[in-house]
Design a protein around this motif. Sequence first.
Motif, PDB file in Angstrom:
ATOM      1  N   ASN A   1       0.851  -1.180   0.000  1.00  0.00           N
ATOM      2  CA  ASN A   1       0.000   0.000   0.000  1.00  0.00           C
ATOM      3  C   ASN A   1       0.893   1.238   0.000  1.00  0.00           C
ATOM      4  OD1 ASN A   1      -1.763   2.110   0.586  1.00  0.00           O
ATOM      5  ND2 ASN A   1      -3.103   0.770   1.785  1.00  0.00           N
TER       6      ASN A   1
ATOM      7  N   TYR B   1      -2.065  -4.482   1.870  1.00  0.00           N
ATOM      8  CA  TYR B   1      -1.671  -3.987   3.181  1.00  0.00           C
ATOM      9  C   TYR B   1      -2.653  -2.921   3.627  1.00  0.00           C
ATOM     10  CZ  TYR B   1       1.305  -2.963   7.138  1.00  0.00           C
ATOM     11  OH  TYR B   1       1.777  -2.808   8.414  1.00  0.00           O
TER      12      TYR B   1
ATOM     13  N   GLU C   1      -2.799  -0.204   5.317  1.00  0.00           N
ATOM     14  CA  GLU C   1      -2.637   1.255   5.347  1.00  0.00           C
ATOM     15  C   GLU C   1      -1.312   1.614   4.668  1.00  0.00           C
ATOM     16  OE1 GLU C   1      -2.725   2.058   9.514  1.00  0.00           O
ATOM     17  OE2 GLU C   1      -0.710   1.280   9.850  1.00  0.00           O
TER      18      GLU C   1
ATOM     19  N   ALA D   1       2.277   2.578   4.467  1.00  0.00           N
ATOM     20  CA  ALA D   1       3.338   2.421   5.459  1.00  0.00           C
ATOM     21  C   ALA D   1       4.667   2.271   4.742  1.00  0.00           C
ATOM     22  CB  ALA D   1       3.069   1.196   6.319  1.00  0.00           C
ATOM     23  N   LYS D   2       5.724   2.340   5.530  1.00  0.00           N
ATOM     24  CA  LYS D   2       7.059   2.183   4.966  1.00  0.00           C
ATOM     25  C   LYS D   2       7.230   0.755   4.435  1.00  0.00           C
ATOM     26  CE  LYS D   2       9.534   3.370   8.489  1.00  0.00           C
ATOM     27  NZ  LYS D   2      10.716   3.787   9.262  1.00  0.00           N
TER      28      LYS D   2
ATOM     29  N   LYS E   1       7.942  -2.051   6.981  1.00  0.00           N
ATOM     30  CA  LYS E   1       6.812  -2.623   7.713  1.00  0.00           C
ATOM     31  C   LYS E   1       6.045  -3.637   6.875  1.00  0.00           C
ATOM     32  CE  LYS E   1       4.407  -0.890  11.195  1.00  0.00           C
ATOM     33  NZ  LYS E   1       3.776  -0.029  12.183  1.00  0.00           N
ATOM     34  N   GLN E   2       5.837  -3.271   5.613  1.00  0.00           N
ATOM     35  CA  GLN E   2       5.029  -4.141   4.763  1.00  0.00           C
ATOM     36  C   GLN E   2       5.780  -5.439   4.461  1.00  0.00           C
ATOM     37  OE1 GLN E   2       2.467  -2.204   2.004  1.00  0.00           O
ATOM     38  NE2 GLN E   2       3.207  -0.145   2.488  1.00  0.00           N
TER      39      GLN E   2
ATOM     40  N   TYR F   1       5.502  -7.664   7.510  1.00  0.00           N
ATOM     41  CA  TYR F   1       4.176  -8.296   7.601  1.00  0.00           C
ATOM     42  C   TYR F   1       4.129  -9.534   6.708  1.00  0.00           C
ATOM     43  CZ  TYR F   1      -0.921  -8.796   7.251  1.00  0.00           C
ATOM     44  OH  TYR F   1      -2.198  -9.277   7.276  1.00  0.00           O
TER      45      TYR F   1
END
Length: 455
Positions: free
Chosen positions: A372, A398, A400, A402-403, A406-407, A410
Amino acid sequence: MAKPTIPQGTRDFGPEVVRKRTYILHTIKTVFELYGFQPLETPAMENLDTLMGKYGEEGDKLIFKILNNGLDNPEKEKQVREEFEKVLQGKNTKGITERALKYDLTIPFARFVAMNHQQLHFPFKRYQVQPVWRADRPQKGRYREFYQCDADVVGSQSLLNEVELASIYHEVFTRLGLNGYELRINSRNILAALAEICGGADKLTDITVAIDKLDKIGLEKVKEELVQRGLNSSQVSIIEEYLGIRGSNPEILSGLSKLIDNSKTGKKGIDELSYLSSQLASGQLHLVIDPTLARGLNYYTGIIFEAKAPAGVKMGSIGGGGRYDDLTGLFGVPNIPGVGISFGVDRIYDVLEELQLFPADVHVGTQLLFFNLGEAESKKAFELLQQLRQRGIRGELYHEVAKFDKQFKYAEKKHIPFIVIVGEKELATQTCTIKELATGRQQSVSFTDLKHHNF
RNA sequence: GUGGUUGUAGCUCAGCUGGUUAGAGCAUCAGAUUGUGGUUCUGAGGGUCGCCGGUUCGAACCCGGUCAGCCACCCCA
């Protein structure tokens, strides 16, 4: 607020564990279906009458009873107190409890067959995978709630059923990668003949219970126990001779013949074992005739099975079963014979874990994750994702912006093998970037080609 | 049902003969790092020491009880 807990001997299964358990159960169910078995489910609770007295004195104690509702009704107080007095004396009473959680799958199945035998086509082959409950104290590999996984054939005397069930064991264990498993068989008729020779058919239970412990406690202790159970020394030495029969399957058969062939029951048992071993000799089945195999359960009357984990794994039985001639007789419907087997799911789980036999992709749920990277970007990503979902590809976007970091994390945590990047550049060129996380390989695919892309 | 043993952060564990404000690693979160993860570095949050009671000036530590986990026996999957 105190920390929440779960009842003693029960477990939560997280996503990773459920996936592994599902893999085992799916394999077993698939093989059951392959052999023509049909699914059955019965209620978590049964009437107490249905269960009591079916599992022996010890078994009765381990049945989880359910308290009746309405015991606090003031109008019934006197009656309830009287009934409870009976409970204190160890008796069960309908005034206090009349239902219980099921203790195994066999008795509820017998109840089902007894209730429905006029509608059923025989032979009736069913499999059943459900939790059962025991009020036992938990310890290693033993829980108060656990799954049983049974297949039974009722309404047929044919030994071909035993052949089929043995083949099911082989097929399931092979599919699970447990190549070193061992399937041991014996016949209850052999044990009955042994009891006859030892001077009393009434000694059968004592003999089987003692022999069953041979693996665990050794020959000397078994002999001690036999003496304790009232056998004299010449009887014990016959049993010792019997337990000494070893060798290849034909050698064991001839050894058994020498000892018990002049018993009619004994001859029947030998015939059963030689039929089974000859029918299955050609395959890769690891079938071992084991005179020391006894199995505690009293209702077995013919062939008995026990599946053992590969040597080297410290785990005993991972499955068992046998033939019973009159199970539904307990429910007033005589002459329905049957034979069944059971898989020990929890133990198989532990064995696969120890031998690292779970497939690498057992954890893969979501196949791909769209990053995302902004409002317009995620709108396009969602559109592409929906197209892929139409094709049956399991994907996520994803949640929201995000950097990258982070993705990526996840995706890793969820064992997602592919990520798809739709960012500013990709929007401009009408392409997306697909990256395979395990290899780091990356490729660019146009929005229109993505629909048919193979992941 | 009988007996043994353990309980400290989300996880694995340290914590001296009882002494003041209970620690580490991993994990989490933030930053180094505004389009490329796994490595590294910096920082932060997080604990009624299972629960209740007792002994003591003082208890994570000693004692009793209780609950839960683990292990063995009986029995069984």
